[in-house]
Design a protein around this motif. Structure first.
Motif, PDB file in Angstrom:
ATOM      1  N   GLU A   3       0.845  -1.194   0.000  1.00 35.59           N
ATOM      2  CA  GLU A   3       0.000   0.000   0.000  1.00 35.59           C
ATOM      3  C   GLU A   3       0.880   1.244   0.000  1.00 35.59           C
ATOM      4  OE1 GLU A   3      -3.642   1.977   2.567  1.00 35.59           O
ATOM      5  OE2 GLU A   3      -2.558   0.270   3.392  1.00 35.59           O
ATOM      6  N   ILE A   4       0.519   2.184  -0.872  1.00 36.53           N
ATOM      7  CA  ILE A   4       1.234   3.457  -0.927  1.00 36.53           C
ATOM      8  C   ILE A   4       0.206   4.575  -0.830  1.00 36.53           C
ATOM      9  CG2 ILE A   4       2.668   5.004  -2.312  1.00 36.53           C
ATOM     10  CD1 ILE A   4       3.916   2.491  -3.595  1.00 36.53           C
ATOM     11  N   VAL A   5       0.431   5.485   0.103  1.00 39.71           N
ATOM     12  CA  VAL A   5      -0.396   6.677   0.226  1.00 39.71           C
ATOM     13  C   VAL A   5       0.521   7.860  -0.082  1.00 39.71           C
ATOM     14  CG1 VAL A   5      -1.774   8.122   1.765  1.00 39.71           C
ATOM     15  CG2 VAL A   5      -1.897   5.628   1.954  1.00 39.71           C
ATOM     16  N   VAL A   6       0.267   8.516  -1.199  1.00 38.56           N
ATOM     17  CA  VAL A   6       1.047   9.692  -1.555  1.00 38.56           C
ATOM     18  C   VAL A   6       0.568  10.831  -0.655  1.00 38.56           C
ATOM     19  CG1 VAL A   6       1.681  11.287  -3.404  1.00 38.56           C
ATOM     20  CG2 VAL A   6       1.270   8.873  -3.936  1.00 38.56           C
ATOM     21  N   PRO A   7       1.476  11.492   0.078  1.00 39.62           N
ATOM     22  CA  PRO A   7       1.070  12.544   1.018  1.00 39.62           C
ATOM     23  C   PRO A   7       0.278  13.672   0.340  1.00 39.62           C
ATOM     24  CG  PRO A   7       3.352  11.942   1.371  1.00 39.62           C
ATOM     25  CD  PRO A   7       2.919  11.252   0.105  1.00 39.62           C
ATOM     26  N   LYS A   8      -0.629  14.271   1.085  1.00 39.43           N
ATOM     27  CA  LYS A   8      -1.516  15.318   0.563  1.00 39.43           C
ATOM     28  C   LYS A   8      -0.784  16.525   0.012  1.00 39.43           C
ATOM     29  CE  LYS A   8      -5.566  14.015   3.108  1.00 39.43           C
ATOM     30  NZ  LYS A   8      -6.711  14.387   3.882  1.00 39.43           N
ATOM     31  N   GLY A   9       0.380  16.857   0.509  1.00 38.79           N
ATOM     32  CA  GLY A   9       1.115  18.022   0.026  1.00 38.79           C
ATOM     33  C   GLY A   9       1.791  17.815  -1.315  1.00 38.79           C
ATOM     34  N   VAL A  10       1.850  16.590  -1.801  1.00 41.62           N
ATOM     35  CA  VAL A  10       2.512  16.294  -3.069  1.00 41.62           C
ATOM     36  C   VAL A  10       1.643  16.782  -4.223  1.00 41.62           C
ATOM     37  CG1 VAL A  10       3.287  14.418  -4.593  1.00 41.62           C
ATOM     38  CG2 VAL A  10       3.785  14.327  -2.149  1.00 41.62           C
ATOM     39  N   THR A  11       2.260  17.505  -5.172  1.00 39.74           N
ATOM     40  CA  THR A  11       1.521  18.009  -6.333  1.00 39.74           C
ATOM     41  C   THR A  11       1.972  17.352  -7.631  1.00 39.74           C
ATOM     42  OG1 THR A  11       3.088  19.818  -6.602  1.00 39.74           O
ATOM     43  CG2 THR A  11       1.125  20.267  -5.275  1.00 39.74           C
ATOM     44  N   GLN A  12       3.102  16.655  -7.582  1.00 38.24           N
ATOM     45  CA  GLN A  12       3.640  16.038  -8.799  1.00 38.24           C
ATOM     46  C   GLN A  12       4.220  14.663  -8.456  1.00 38.24           C
ATOM     47  OE1 GLN A  12       6.374  18.530 -10.939  1.00 38.24           O
ATOM     48  NE2 GLN A  12       7.272  16.809 -12.017  1.00 38.24           N
ATOM     49  N   ILE A  13       3.897  13.683  -9.279  1.00 40.60           N
ATOM     50  CA  ILE A  13       4.443  12.336  -9.133  1.00 40.60           C
ATOM     51  C   ILE A  13       5.428  12.130 -10.277  1.00 40.60           C
ATOM     52  CG2 ILE A  13       3.908   9.869  -9.142  1.00 40.60           C
ATOM     53  CD1 ILE A  13       1.133  10.617  -8.027  1.00 40.60           C
ATOM     54  N   GLU A  14       6.597  11.598  -9.970  1.00 38.50           N
ATOM     55  CA  GLU A  14       7.636  11.407 -10.983  1.00 38.50           C
ATOM     56  C   GLU A  14       7.295  10.264 -11.926  1.00 38.50           C
ATOM     57  OE1 GLU A  14      10.377  13.332 -11.527  1.00 38.50           O
ATOM     58  OE2 GLU A  14       9.511  14.634 -10.002  1.00 38.50           O
ATOM     59  N   ARG A  15       7.828  10.334 -13.118  1.00 34.79           N
ATOM     60  CA  ARG A  15       7.682   9.300 -14.141  1.00 34.79           C
ATOM     61  C   ARG A  15       8.149   7.964 -13.561  1.00 34.79           C
ATOM     62  NH1 ARG A  15      10.570   6.897 -18.470  1.00 34.79           N
ATOM     63  NH2 ARG A  15       9.344   6.901 -20.388  1.00 34.79           N
ATOM     64  N   ALA A  16       7.392   6.914 -13.805  1.00 31.45           N
ATOM     65  CA  ALA A  16       7.718   5.543 -13.395  1.00 31.45           C
ATOM     66  C   ALA A  16       7.870   5.390 -11.874  1.00 31.45           C
ATOM     67  CB  ALA A  16       8.967   5.056 -14.111  1.00 31.45           C
ATOM     68  N   ALA A  17       7.222   6.247 -11.110  1.00 33.82           N
ATOM     69  CA  ALA A  17       7.396   6.279  -9.653  1.00 33.82           C
ATOM     70  C   ALA A  17       7.122   4.938  -8.968  1.00 33.82           C
ATOM     71  CB  ALA A  17       6.495   7.350  -9.042  1.00 33.82           C
ATOM     72  N   PHE A  18       6.134   4.201  -9.434  1.00 31.89           N
ATOM     73  CA  PHE A  18       5.766   2.957  -8.764  1.00 31.89           C
ATOM     74  C   PHE A  18       5.950   1.741  -9.674  1.00 31.89           C
ATOM     75  CE2 PHE A  18       2.923   6.439  -7.314  1.00 31.89           C
ATOM     76  CZ  PHE A  18       3.571   6.689  -6.120  1.00 31.89           C
ATOM     77  N   SER A  19       6.595   1.920 -10.806  1.00 34.83           N
ATOM     78  CA  SER A  19       6.793   0.832 -11.758  1.00 34.83           C
ATOM     79  C   SER A  19       7.524  -0.324 -11.115  1.00 34.83           C
ATOM     80  CB  SER A  19       7.578   1.318 -12.976  1.00 34.83           C
ATOM     81  OG  SER A  19       6.767   2.152 -13.744  1.00 34.83           O
ATOM     82  N   GLY A  20       7.040  -1.512 -11.414  1.00 28.82           N
ATOM     83  CA  GLY A  20       7.667  -2.713 -10.890  1.00 28.82           C
ATOM     84  C   GLY A  20       7.254  -3.086  -9.484  1.00 28.82           C
ATOM     85  N   CYS A  21       6.360  -2.323  -8.872  1.00 26.74           N
ATOM     86  CA  CYS A  21       5.864  -2.675  -7.530  1.00 26.74           C
ATOM     87  C   CYS A  21       4.812  -3.768  -7.692  1.00 26.74           C
ATOM     88  CB  CYS A  21       5.274  -1.455  -6.819  1.00 26.74           C
ATOM     89  SG  CYS A  21       6.478  -0.197  -6.391  1.00 26.74           S
TER      90      CYS A  21
END
Length: 192
Positions: A3-21
């Protein structure tokens, strides 16, 4: 990590951030993210469904390539779904809250998805989806049942939040850095 919860203050997710999970079961994206980046969840085979939050306007190419998705919910703010965004997966349920059909390409979704998935859209937009390029390729387009598209939750007592350093030692007043945040019976890795 399941499980991944991206924090509320984050406005941008990087390319391929969760790839392979490959063990990822649940992904929570905050509402202030406007773009799902290229290859964000490539080969996340255990991720079966996702709700894209309000605020997201674009899903980039190959964002969910070869993920295990069978169902998705797209927000009212979605305007564009790029090439191969959902390639290599067999969706059976797509719920879209957008009244205006988002721009898609002929390969945003697989032909198998277009032939087998139930595409639910707002009732007042049903005819628009049925005549719009590439959306009209979906065989089963029907009106969105609002009662089943909104998750109902029961208010619970707020769980106590605890922070631990990466060695597992409880921290009472965390400062900037990497921590494990425990909330009820769930734990998350967070960067403060």
């Amino acid at each position: 990590m399941t499980e991944i919860v991206v924090p509320k203050g984050v406005t941008q997710i990087e390319r391929a951030a969760f790839s392979g999970c490959s063990n990822l079961l649940e992904l929570t994206i905050p509402e202030n993210v406007t773009l799902i980046p290229n290859s964000m969840c490539v080969s996340c085979a255990s991720l079966e469904n996702i709700v894209i939050p309000d605020g997201v306007e674009t899903i980039e190419s190959s964002a969910f390539f070869n993920a295990g998705l069978t169902s998705i919910t797209l927000p009212s703010t979605i305007t564009k779904i790029n090439t191969n965004a959902f390639k290599g997966i067999q969706l059976t349920s797509i719920k879209i809250l957008a009244k205006t059909p988002p721009t898609i390409t002929s390969s945003s979704f697989t032909s198998e998805t277009q032939g087998k998935a139930v595409l639910e859209v707002p009732e007042e937009s049903l005819s628009k989806y049925k005549i719009t390029d590439f959306w009209r390729n979906f065989v089963n387009i029907k009106k969105l049942d609002i009662a089943t598209s909104i998750d109902s939750t029961i208010a619970e007592e707020p769980a106590e939040v605890e922070y631990y350093n990466i060695l597992g030692v409880k921290v009472n007043n965390p400062t900037k850095g990497l921590y494990i945040k425990k909330c009820g019976n769930k734990a998350y890795k967070v960067m403060l």
